[in-house]
Structure formats: structure tokens, C-alpha cells
Design an enzyme around this catalytic site. Structure first.
Site, PDB file in Angstrom:
ATOM      1  N   LEU A  42       0.890  -1.154   0.000  1.00 44.06           N
ATOM      2  CA  LEU A  42       0.000   0.000   0.000  1.00 44.06           C
ATOM      3  C   LEU A  42       0.931   1.207   0.000  1.00 44.06           C
ATOM      4  CD1 LEU A  42      -3.065   0.553   0.175  1.00 44.06           C
ATOM      5  CD2 LEU A  42      -2.840   0.591   2.658  1.00 44.06           C
ATOM      6  N   ASP A  43       0.788   2.072  -1.007  1.00 43.00           N
ATOM      7  CA  ASP A  43       1.678   3.226  -1.130  1.00 43.00           C
ATOM      8  C   ASP A  43       1.734   4.018   0.160  1.00 43.00           C
ATOM      9  OD1 ASP A  43       2.152   2.661  -3.814  1.00 43.00           O
ATOM     10  OD2 ASP A  43       0.482   3.908  -4.492  1.00 43.00           O
ATOM     11  N   LYS A  44       2.836   4.731   0.378  1.00 40.96           N
ATOM     12  CA  LYS A  44       2.986   5.497   1.626  1.00 40.96           C
ATOM     13  C   LYS A  44       1.927   6.580   1.753  1.00 40.96           C
ATOM     14  CE  LYS A  44       6.225   9.105   0.379  1.00 40.96           C
ATOM     15  NZ  LYS A  44       6.456  10.282   1.174  1.00 40.96           N
ATOM     16  N   SER A  46      -1.150   6.231   0.775  1.00 38.50           N
ATOM     17  CA  SER A  46      -2.455   5.576   0.910  1.00 38.50           C
ATOM     18  C   SER A  46      -2.581   5.059   2.342  1.00 38.50           C
ATOM     19  CB  SER A  46      -2.584   4.428  -0.084  1.00 38.50           C
ATOM     20  OG  SER A  46      -2.498   4.912  -1.409  1.00 38.50           O
TER      21      SER A  46
END
Length: 196
Positions: A42-44, A46
Site C-alpha cells: 500500500l503506497d505510503k 495511501s
């Protein structure tokens, strides 16, 4: 038994244990169990549901694209700029062309209310008084890099906030930001919860 950790990942935390520098926020700030692996990044920038597990089989199932194994949907709550039109919603549902290929069809709903209690984000999202925002629920069955953000941008709905809400039938629920809960599941329970 499979150890499965359900974590409500805060904004600006990297989905990895390794720190590239001391100020970098990572999973090591929350967990010290060396057996855990991240099952789907999960992207930073997000937030929301991140699954960690000691099960190689579950990790593989959750990170393998749908056309290769299963159809595990990942559902996101997406705050976008503007009020979506039916044309924009239908385009997201049908799949949109991105540089790395057309996305698979997605399930998309315009939300009147959120299924969770929203927490404050630090820093807060940018707000422009002259531009309305809306919340969407988007379920995808693949995992292209920054896919949801690129999909919504493609149809003219810039993403302001992105929260993963569910993976298969495993939902974030009312787990507070930065908090986790640990499950010990046998193989049958694991398959049922994640729709394997």
C-alpha cells in the site's frame, strides 16, 4: 495455524520493514515480529487495510494478479475532486487505458455515507472551497502501480484520499489508525476469510 495481522496503516508509512534513513516511517515502527511479510503493498500516501502474514501461501494468493489465480477483490474508499458523472463512473467500471495496459473491469459505487468512521489524516488533504469532492467505493481485481489514482485521474477525478477498506471478505472495520489485530487461522478459515 497461519498468523494474519490486520493493520490500519497510517498515511506516510512505507509498506516495508527496512528503513532507508532514520526519519523514514515503516512497519518496523509498529511490528518487531520477524516472521511477518507484507501481503500486498500500500503506497505510503495511501491508508487503511494492510495484511501481514507468516503464510507464504496466503501471501502468494493475495499478491498474484487475478487472471493468474483466483479473483480476490481489493476495495478502496476514494475521495475525489469534483462530482462524478455517470460517464466517468461507467468508464471506471469498464476499465481505462493506462500506460501499462487497460485495467480490468472494476466495481464502482458513488457513496452517500462511508462504511467506516473516518479518522483525521496528518497532514490533512488539500481543500478548495470552489471544487466539490465525492467518495467512491472502487473494487479492483489486479494491482497495477498506483492503479486507483491513475484510473480516477484518467477520467478527470483527481484522487485526494485513498483508503483500502477490504481484501476479499476481510474488512478494516472500525480498527483505529495505527492499530492492528492478530488472527490465528487454519487453512480453511484463511481461504474463507480471503475468498481463496
Amino acid at each position: 495455524m497461519n498468523k494474519v495481522v490486520i493493520f490500519n496503516k497510517p498515511y506516510n508509512v512505507h509498506s516495508q520493514f527496512r528503513k532507508d534513513h532514520d526519519e523514514m516511517a515503516t512497519l518496523a515502527d509498529f511490528f518487531d515480529d520477524k516472521s511477518l511479510r507484507v501481503a500486498g503493498r500500500l503506497d505510503k500516501d495511501s491508508e487503511g487495510l494492510l495484511i501481514l502474514t507468516d503464510s507464504g501461501e496466503l501471501n502468494h494468493a493475495l499478491t498474484t494478479p487475478a487472471h493468474k489465480k483466483g479473483k480476490i477483490g481489493k476495495t478502496y474508499l476514494v475521495q475525489v475532486e469534483n462530482t462524478p458523472t455517470q460517464i466517468q463512473l461507467d468508464a471506471l467500471r469498464a476499465g481505462v487505458p493506462l500506460k501499462d495496459g487497460k485495467t480490468l473491469p472494476a466495481k464502482v459505487k458513488l457513496l452517500d455515507t462511508l462504511p467506516i468512521t473516518l479518522w483525521e489524516r496528518h497532514p490533512p488533504i488539500r481543500e478548495r472551497k470552489s471544487i466539490p469532492t465525492a467518495w467512491l467505493s472502487i473494487t479492483i481485481f489486479e494491482g497495477k502501480n498506483r492503479q486507483i489514482r491513475r484510473m480516477t485521474a484518467h477520467v478527470g477525478l483527481p484522487c485526494l484520499r485513498l483508503i483500502r477498506h477490504a481484501v476479499g471478505t476481510c474488512v478494516l472495520g472500525e480498527l483505529a489508525v495505527g492499530q492492528s489485530r492478530t488472527l490465528h487461522l487454519n487453512d480453511e478459515q484463511t481461504r474463507r476469510i480471503f475468498g481463496l
